[in-house]
Design an enzyme around this catalytic site. Structure first.
Site, mmCIF file in Angstrom:
data_model
loop_
_atom_site.group_PDB
_atom_site.id
_atom_site.type_symbol
_atom_site.label_atom_id
_atom_site.label_comp_id
_atom_site.label_asym_id
_atom_site.label_seq_id
_atom_site.Cartn_x
_atom_site.Cartn_y
_atom_site.Cartn_z
ATOM 1 N N SER A 1 37.387 62.199 23.949
ATOM 2 C CA SER A 1 37.030 62.770 25.244
ATOM 3 C C SER A 1 35.940 61.916 25.858
ATOM 4 O O SER A 1 35.171 61.255 25.143
ATOM 5 C CB SER A 1 36.512 64.207 25.064
ATOM 6 N N TYR B 1 30.837 70.018 20.495
ATOM 7 C CA TYR B 1 32.026 69.327 21.002
ATOM 8 C C TYR B 1 31.750 67.836 21.156
ATOM 9 O O TYR B 1 32.549 66.991 20.725
ATOM 10 C CB TYR B 1 32.436 69.942 22.334
#
Length: 249
Positions: free
Chosen positions: A142, A155
């Site tokens: 990401s 995350y």
């Protein structure tokens, strides 16, 4: 002949979103699929869509926080298909909490799903790939590995770890002809694209918000056997957002 005719492609987190689109892209290219997800209803819907494309599909409900379940699933895939050519490590989740409030259980759940799960799936698929002369692994990271919003520590850490894992495994598995790369998506809209506002698109240098197809096309590119000189890299697909400087007035 389609580019991935009879290739065996394993996709985690295939129940919806990017994973579903990736599965359908490989199905259109003639691949045989093994799709994994923790949600039975989502997984069944993807399975039905893949079958509509005429592709063979094997599906299993798997919790990536359970290493034994992962290993058992890959043994089943090997028994079903005899080999694995491509692995797309797409499954991932996050917890949005202040670092003052983020507890160890939340941290472990995110890291064990996103990072440890990616490693174990890669390890198990690589064992099978090695026996059959090589393969390709794509880890979906990401842009949160490169930049952050507040309260996304677990995350971000997991996705940053995936980038490091990618280049480490590319070096370790290269002698076995296993290519390992990462893709870092930015804003990829998996809901109703028509509901996005003009500003949503305008803030991207490319002029639009991303679509799941942008990621599936990248997966097809990086796993094409003709592109086996590409390994250990991270392909950022974000419409240019991580290159855009922002000044607050």
């Amino acid at each position: 002949m389609r580019s991935f005719e009879n290739k065996i492609v394993v996709i985690t987190g295939a129940g919806k979103g990017i994973g579903r689109y990736v599965a359908l892209a490989y199905a259109r290219e003639g691949a045989k699929l093994a799709i994994l997800d923790r949600n039975a209803d989502d997984l069944k819907e993807t399975e039905n869509l893949v079958r509509e494309k005429g592709a063979k599909v094997f599906s299993r409900i798997v919790d990536l926080t359970q290493p034994v379940d992962i290993a058992d699933t890959f043994r089943e895939i090997k028994s079903e298909y005899g080999k694995v050519d491509i692995l797309i490590n797409n499954a991932g989740l996050g917890k949005s909490k202040s670092p003052y409030e983020l507890d160890i259980d939340d941290w472990d759940y995110v890291l064990n799903t996103n990072l440890r799960g990616t490693f174990i799936c890669s390890r198990e698929s690589a064992k099978i790939m090695k026996e059959n002369g090589g393969g390709a692994i794509i880890n979906i990271s990401s842009t949160r590995a490169l930049m952050s919003e507040p309260n996304t520590e677990a995350y971000a850490a997991s996705k940053g770890g995936i980038l490091a894992l990618t280049h480490a495994m590319a070096v370790s598995l290269g002698p076995d002809k296993i290519m390992v790369n990462a893709i870092s998506p930015g804003w990829i809209e998996t809901g109703d694209y028509s509901q996005l506002k003009p500003l949503d698109h305008q803030q991207h240098p490319a002029g639009r918000v991303g679509k799941p197809e942008d990621i599936s096309r990248a997966c097809l590119f990086l796993t094409n056997p003709e592109n086996n000189f590409i390994t250990g890299t991270n392909l950022v697909i974000d419409g240019g957002m991580t290159r855009k400087m922002i000044y607050e007035e």
